[in-house]
Design an enzyme around this catalytic site. Structure first.
Site, PDB file in Angstrom:
ATOM      1  N   GLY A   8       0.798  -1.230   0.000  1.00 38.35           N
ATOM      2  CA  GLY A   8       0.000   0.000   0.000  1.00 38.35           C
ATOM      3  C   GLY A   8       0.820   1.263   0.000  1.00 38.35           C
ATOM      4  O   GLY A   8       0.288   2.359   0.209  1.00 38.35           O
ATOM      5  N   CYS A  46     -19.181   5.447 -24.106  1.00 41.64           N
ATOM      6  CA  CYS A  46     -20.507   6.075 -24.118  1.00 41.64           C
ATOM      7  C   CYS A  46     -21.041   6.197 -22.691  1.00 41.64           C
ATOM      8  O   CYS A  46     -22.027   5.563 -22.310  1.00 41.64           O
ATOM      9  CB  CYS A  46     -21.446   5.256 -24.996  1.00 41.64           C
ATOM     10  SG  CYS A  46     -22.976   6.138 -25.380  1.00 41.64           S
ATOM     11  N   GLU A  47     -20.355   7.001 -21.893  1.00 42.88           N
ATOM     12  CA  GLU A  47     -20.709   7.288 -20.503  1.00 42.88           C
ATOM     13  C   GLU A  47     -20.314   8.725 -20.200  1.00 42.88           C
ATOM     14  O   GLU A  47     -19.169   9.109 -20.452  1.00 42.88           O
ATOM     15  CB  GLU A  47     -19.957   6.362 -19.535  1.00 42.88           C
ATOM     16  CG  GLU A  47     -20.375   4.919 -19.562  1.00 42.88           C
ATOM     17  CD  GLU A  47     -21.696   4.669 -18.863  1.00 42.88           C
ATOM     18  OE1 GLU A  47     -22.104   5.520 -18.047  1.00 42.88           O
ATOM     19  OE2 GLU A  47     -22.317   3.626 -19.141  1.00 42.88           O
ATOM     20  N   TYR A 104     -12.551   5.618  -8.533  1.00 38.91           N
ATOM     21  CA  TYR A 104     -11.971   6.167  -7.312  1.00 38.91           C
ATOM     22  C   TYR A 104     -11.849   7.689  -7.308  1.00 38.91           C
ATOM     23  O   TYR A 104     -11.282   8.252  -6.383  1.00 38.91           O
ATOM     24  CB  TYR A 104     -10.543   5.624  -7.110  1.00 38.91           C
ATOM     25  CG  TYR A 104     -10.401   4.145  -6.986  1.00 38.91           C
ATOM     26  CD1 TYR A 104     -11.273   3.389  -6.208  1.00 38.91           C
ATOM     27  CD2 TYR A 104      -9.361   3.483  -7.624  1.00 38.91           C
ATOM     28  CE1 TYR A 104     -11.118   2.023  -6.084  1.00 38.91           C
ATOM     29  CE2 TYR A 104      -9.186   2.112  -7.496  1.00 38.91           C
ATOM     30  CZ  TYR A 104     -10.072   1.391  -6.724  1.00 38.91           C
ATOM     31  OH  TYR A 104      -9.911   0.033  -6.598  1.00 38.91           O
ATOM     32  N   GLU A 163       4.621  -6.338   0.503  1.00 45.97           N
ATOM     33  CA  GLU A 163       3.986  -6.612  -0.788  1.00 45.97           C
ATOM     34  C   GLU A 163       3.770  -5.341  -1.608  1.00 45.97           C
ATOM     35  O   GLU A 163       2.637  -4.929  -1.842  1.00 45.97           O
ATOM     36  CB  GLU A 163       2.639  -7.299  -0.564  1.00 45.97           C
ATOM     37  CG  GLU A 163       2.738  -8.620   0.164  1.00 45.97           C
ATOM     38  CD  GLU A 163       1.407  -9.105   0.713  1.00 45.97           C
ATOM     39  OE1 GLU A 163       1.338 -10.280   1.105  1.00 45.97           O
ATOM     40  OE2 GLU A 163       0.449  -8.296   0.778  1.00 45.97           O
ATOM     41  N   PRO A 164       4.829  -4.694  -2.078  1.00 44.58           N
ATOM     42  CA  PRO A 164       4.631  -3.521  -2.933  1.00 44.58           C
ATOM     43  C   PRO A 164       4.093  -3.928  -4.298  1.00 44.58           C
ATOM     44  O   PRO A 164       4.534  -4.913  -4.885  1.00 44.58           O
ATOM     45  CB  PRO A 164       6.038  -2.932  -3.050  1.00 44.58           C
ATOM     46  CG  PRO A 164       6.950  -4.089  -2.826  1.00 44.58           C
ATOM     47  CD  PRO A 164       6.247  -4.988  -1.848  1.00 44.58           C
ATOM     48  N   TYR A 209      -2.969  -0.842 -12.029  1.00 40.01           N
ATOM     49  CA  TYR A 209      -4.428  -0.888 -12.147  1.00 40.01           C
ATOM     50  C   TYR A 209      -4.929  -0.162 -13.393  1.00 40.01           C
ATOM     51  O   TYR A 209      -6.069   0.295 -13.432  1.00 40.01           O
ATOM     52  CB  TYR A 209      -5.090  -0.333 -10.873  1.00 40.01           C
ATOM     53  CG  TYR A 209      -4.546  -0.998  -9.644  1.00 40.01           C
ATOM     54  CD1 TYR A 209      -4.815  -2.332  -9.372  1.00 40.01           C
ATOM     55  CD2 TYR A 209      -3.685  -0.319  -8.771  1.00 40.01           C
ATOM     56  CE1 TYR A 209      -4.277  -2.970  -8.273  1.00 40.01           C
ATOM     57  CE2 TYR A 209      -3.132  -0.951  -7.674  1.00 40.01           C
ATOM     58  CZ  TYR A 209      -3.437  -2.271  -7.423  1.00 40.01           C
ATOM     59  OH  TYR A 209      -2.887  -2.897  -6.338  1.00 40.01           O
TER      60      TYR A 209
END
Length: 439
Positions: free
Chosen positions: A248, A361-362, A334, A290-291, A390
């Site tokens: 994190g 189309c949003e 987010y 855990e990077p 991500y």
């Protein structure tokens, strides 16, 4: 403007990454295009590992592959001597396909299927991070039937809330992940695992959130866990060989972000573990971290081609690119913020305020609100920074848009590591509907 890693402005006034001109990349691979600065990934990996080496402590730095998983990326992690964190059968299959050493693979997830656990056993991976009581029973059954044993960590929620978006906090008490540290669940889990003949309790794991800019949460989590470890030594005779404090660690998306150097996070974690181990008279456990984002996030840049523009007089000017929430859903999911430059005109004044719209189309498909670029022209190249985590891993085929290609750049060379999807790829799993056919 702030350029990450090896990115720079070259003598042609273009953005250059890893010694490769962005215009060359677009000419050869098209847009949208994810570009990874391999040198920056290597530097980050070395920074995390070196901090443990300097402290002369036994440790594992595991790349959290959910940030970006591909055969080439897993092979790069292996080159840098990292371990690997997977969270699904697909990520495990990718790791196996990449030839990654199975004994350095750790399998996470809150709902591992019977098939996924069997896959982990068949490949004899190093560790499973157990998340719930159902998984303990299922794993014990599968181990018994297959005649294999498995090392496990128990995932705990220590009641530490990181200062981050609600959707990416994972260490607070009300979470879908892990065993609560304070309501007796973890003690029941320890008891069940210790009673198993096929599951070996190696240690405990926690993860307090993502995009974290300070070390206080990690220090507090270590304090809470060691206090419990002291109790468990008395009640169960259990001494944790491994303490996994998760990842994190934050990165710089915009000038508002102020992440710490990787070594600072590690040094504070080491300090907290040492102090608490001494306080409770424990040997220092092997420390795992855990990077994910902090290894690949700001090493990634997405290149787009600008198409249509629209101006709402007195309100806003829009410029649309040939990608959007299909290749970067984080702004919609987010409210994530990014910085960008005109990759083909980086030397020109960025003094025209525009908002970058995606092509899906949003109405919510907006990549960046109100950034400064040169006067926008059709065909301009937009480089959006820090999309390495991500981006591709959460890419999708909404509106049946093919997923982009991925290129690694290093020392003036470009390597295609994921091909661009085609329209044929989009329909290859579709089956025709035949009327009048009875089952």
């Amino acid at each position: 403007m702030f350029l990450h890693g090896t990115s720079r402005q070259n003598k042609l006034g273009h953005l250059e990454i890893g010694g490769v001109d962005a215009l060359y990349l677009v000419e050869h691979y098209g847009t949208p295009l994810y570009v990874y600065d391999v040198a920056l990934i290597r530097e980050r990996a070395k920074s995390f590992k070196q901090a443990f080496i300097d402290a002369d402590l036994k440790a594992q730095v595991a790349y959290a592959s959910k940030a970006f998983s591909s055969v080439a990326m897993i092979q790069l992690a292996e080159q840098e001597g990292l371990s690997l964190d997977v969270v699904s059968g697909g990520e495990l299959f990718t790791a196996v396909s990449a030839g990654f050493p199975a004994d350095r693979i750790h399998f996470h997830g809150n709902n591992k299927s019977r098939e996924e656990l069997q896959m982990a056993l068949d490949h004899q991976i190093g560790c499973i991070v157990v998340d719930n009581f159902h998984e303990i029973s299922l794993l014990a059954e599968l181990c018994r039937k297959s005649g294999r044993a498995m090392d496990v960590l128990l995932r705990i929620t220590p009641g530490v809330e990181a200062h981050t978006h609600d959707y990416i906090t994972t260490g607070q008490e009300d979470s879908k992940f892990g065993f609560d540290l304070h309501n007796g669940q973890i003690e029941k889990a320890i008891e069940q695992v210790l009673q198993s003949d096929h599951i070996r309790l190696l240690g405990v794991h926690c993860h307090i959130g993502s995009q974290i800019f300070d070390t206080a949460g990690f220090v507090l989590a270590a304090e809470k866990i060691f206090a419990k470890l002291n109790e468990w030594r008395e009640s169960f005779g259990f001494v944790s060989e491994v303490l996994n404090l998760g990842g994190g660690f934050g990165i710089r998306y915009t000038e508002e972000d102020e992440p710490l150097h990787p070594a600072v996070y590690v040094e504070k974690i080491i300090e907290a573990v040492k102090e608490n181990a001494e306080l409770y008279a424990f040997d220092i456990p092997e420390i795992w971290i855990e990077p994910g984002r902090s290894l690949v996030g700001d090493a990634g840049t997405t290149l787009y081609t600008i198409g249509s523009q629209k101006e709402v007089p007195g309100t806003r000017k829009y410029a649309a690119v040939d990608g959007g929430m299909s290749d970067n859903i984080r702004p919609a999911l987010y409210q994530a913020k990014y910085e960008a430059v005109s990759a083909n005109r980086i030397s020109e004044h960025h003094d025209t305020t525009v908002s970058i719209a995606g092509k899906c189309c949003e109405s919510g498909d907006m990549l960046i609100w109100d950034i400064d670029l040169p006067e926008v022209k059709e065909g301009d190249l937009l480089a959006v920074f820090c999309t390495g985590a991500y981006g591709y891993s959460m890419a999708n085929n909404y509106n049946r848009i093919p997923r982009p290609a991925v290129v690694f750049v290093e020392d003036g060379e470009a390597h295609l590591v994921i091909k661009r999807e085609t329209y044929e790829d989009i329909v290859k799993l579709d089956l025709p509907f035949k009327t009048g056919v009875k089952q």
